[in-house]
Design a protein around this motif. Structure first.
Motif, short mmCIF file in Angstrom:
data_model
loop_
_atom_site.label_atom_id
_atom_site.label_comp_id
_atom_site.label_asym_id
_atom_site.label_seq_id
_atom_site.Cartn_x
_atom_site.Cartn_y
_atom_site.Cartn_z
N LEU A 215 0.82 -1.21 0.00
CA LEU A 215 0.00 0.00 0.00
C LEU A 215 0.86 1.26 0.00
N ALA A 216 2.01 1.22 0.68
CA ALA A 216 2.89 2.39 0.71
C ALA A 216 3.50 2.67 -0.66
N ARG A 217 3.72 1.62 -1.46
CA ARG A 217 4.30 1.80 -2.79
C ARG A 217 3.25 2.29 -3.80
N TYR A 218 1.98 1.98 -3.56
CA TYR A 218 0.93 2.30 -4.53
C TYR A 218 0.71 3.81 -4.57
N GLN A 219 1.04 4.44 -5.69
CA GLN A 219 1.10 5.89 -5.76
C GLN A 219 -0.26 6.57 -5.76
N ARG A 220 -1.33 5.85 -6.10
CA ARG A 220 -2.65 6.47 -6.12
C ARG A 220 -3.30 6.54 -4.74
N GLY A 245 12.32 -5.06 -2.01
CA GLY A 245 13.47 -4.22 -2.31
C GLY A 245 14.60 -4.42 -1.32
N ASP A 246 15.73 -3.83 -1.60
CA ASP A 246 16.91 -3.99 -0.73
C ASP A 246 16.73 -3.31 0.61
N THR A 247 15.90 -2.28 0.67
CA THR A 247 15.74 -1.52 1.90
C THR A 247 14.47 -1.89 2.67
N GLY A 248 13.75 -2.89 2.23
CA GLY A 248 12.51 -3.27 2.89
C GLY A 248 11.29 -2.80 2.15
N ALA A 249 11.35 -1.64 1.49
CA ALA A 249 10.23 -1.15 0.68
C ALA A 249 10.19 -1.95 -0.62
N PRO A 250 9.00 -2.23 -1.15
CA PRO A 250 8.92 -3.01 -2.39
C PRO A 250 9.63 -2.32 -3.55
N ALA A 251 10.33 -3.11 -4.35
CA ALA A 251 10.92 -2.59 -5.58
C ALA A 251 9.86 -2.45 -6.66
N ALA A 252 8.82 -3.31 -6.60
CA ALA A 252 7.75 -3.26 -7.60
C ALA A 252 6.52 -3.95 -7.03
N ILE A 253 5.36 -3.55 -7.54
CA ILE A 253 4.10 -4.15 -7.13
C ILE A 253 3.19 -4.33 -8.34
N GLY A 254 2.11 -5.06 -8.15
CA GLY A 254 1.09 -5.20 -9.19
C GLY A 254 -0.15 -5.84 -8.60
N ARG A 255 -1.23 -5.77 -9.35
CA ARG A 255 -2.50 -6.37 -8.95
C ARG A 255 -3.11 -7.04 -10.17
N CYS A 256 -3.74 -8.20 -9.96
CA CYS A 256 -4.38 -8.92 -11.04
C CYS A 256 -5.71 -9.46 -10.54
N VAL A 257 -6.74 -9.36 -11.38
CA VAL A 257 -8.06 -9.92 -11.08
C VAL A 257 -8.39 -10.95 -12.15
N VAL A 258 -8.61 -12.18 -11.72
CA VAL A 258 -8.97 -13.27 -12.62
C VAL A 258 -10.49 -13.41 -12.61
N ASP A 259 -11.07 -13.40 -13.81
CA ASP A 259 -12.53 -13.43 -13.96
C ASP A 259 -12.85 -14.28 -15.17
#
Length: 331
Positions: A215-220, A245-259
């Protein structure tokens, strides 16, 4: 583009063709001898008081003075797209809506009024997928009142560029003073090539709920309020991806919804200092493989017009534009 019969330019459209896809050639010179012409292709959305309005698939409305028209004809719908799975606008509109559900929803005929405390336009806009059961003007008044009761600006989400989309409604919104704020492409592709992308997917952690780091990485998301968490967690089968990530914060994130056969990709973000390492591809590949495990075979995503980096990334993955959507805000 030919408009000639026996070598003559002809205007073969009339006001009775409103609602049809047309091609119009107009004169753009000042009436002098050096004639210049431009062509406009789109849906003829109005023809009033000597002015034609043609709405292009981009959502742009072009107003043409009737006296400048030198040729015009009705043209067939755009050919079926060769890349990606076959999909109708109605199917995609339903699937994309299920992947980003509001906290509160109410029917207005075939329209759907949606609210989520202001978290994103998609979850706080009217979705018109048919007849509202009222004249359009009255329906839009009801939309304004509904959002005003909730302390929210009134938005309508429309679509252009595919059979069954809403060019006429776009033109009507503009005529009534609604302002288009954001436009985005809805893109589709076969899912298997995304899952086959070369990527270190073992580095990706998949969860059913977003943790505090995600949630902290999600810019919106300025603050993880209950409305935002409910929207993010909505959908038939939701997955969250995190690359630590190396510092504890995520280097990357994503979300997927399967329908069903569809896998929708959202919130793919990479930390600024971690970019150009292929992490967005890694996230997409990991989520695609999980979606395939659940039986999905087709992929969709949405990308805003000004996000050139994401557009280039998705081009390389084989995503093709199916249609475009636009958010109109009440004046």
């Amino acid at each position: 583009m030919e408009f000639t019969i026996g070598g003559r330019l002809e205007v073969r459209i009339t006001p009775t063709d409103v609602g049809k896809r047309v091609s119009v050639r107009r004169r753009t010179d000042d009436g002098g001898t050096g004639a210049e012409f431009t062509d406009v292709v789109g849906v003829l959305t109005s023809w009033n008081n000597g002015v034609l309005s043609v709405t292009r698939k981009s959502g742009e409305s072009v107003h043409i003075v009737e006296s400048t028209v030198v040729a015009g004809k009705v043209v067939p719908a755009a050919p079926a797209r060769r890349r990606g799975p076959a999909a109708s606008f109605g199917e995609l509109a339903t699937v994309t809506a299920r992947a980003w559900q509001p906290v509160e929803s109410e029917a207005l005929g075939d329209w759907r009024l949606r609210a989520a405390g202001g978290f994103t336009r998609r979850a706080n806009s009217a979705l018109p997928l048919g007849d509202p059961g009222l004249p359009v003007g009255e329906a839009l008044d009801r939309v304004r009142d509904w959002y005003e009761e909730r302390g929210l600006p009134a938005y309508v989400q429309t679509a252009t560029g595919a059979e069954g989309t809403q060019e006429l409604l776009c033109a009507e919104l503009e005529r009534r003073g609604w302002r288009r704020e954001v436009s985005a492409e809805v893109r589709i592709a076969a899912l298997a090539p995304v899952g086959d992308l070369e990527a270190e997917v073992r580095a990706v952690r998949l969860t059913r709920e977003p943790d505090a780091a995600w949630l902290a990485r999600y810019q919106r998301l300025a603050a993880p309020g209950p409305s935002a968490l409910r929207v993010l967690g909505s959908g038939p089968s939701v997955w969250f991806a995190t690359v630590p990530g190396d510092t504890g914060a995520p280097a990357a994130i994503g979300r997927c919804v399967v329908d069903g056969r569809w896998a929708g990709f959202m919130a793919v973000e990479v930390a600024p200092e971690q970019r150009r390492r292929g992490l967005a591809t890694t996230v997409m590949a990991a989520l695609a493989r999980r979606a395939q495990d659940e039986g999905a075979s087709a992929a969709w995503l949405q990308v805003e017009d000004d996000n050139e980096g994401a557009r280039a990334l998705y081009d390389g993955m084989g995503f093709a534009t199916h249609h475009r959507y636009h958010h109109y805000r009440s004046a």
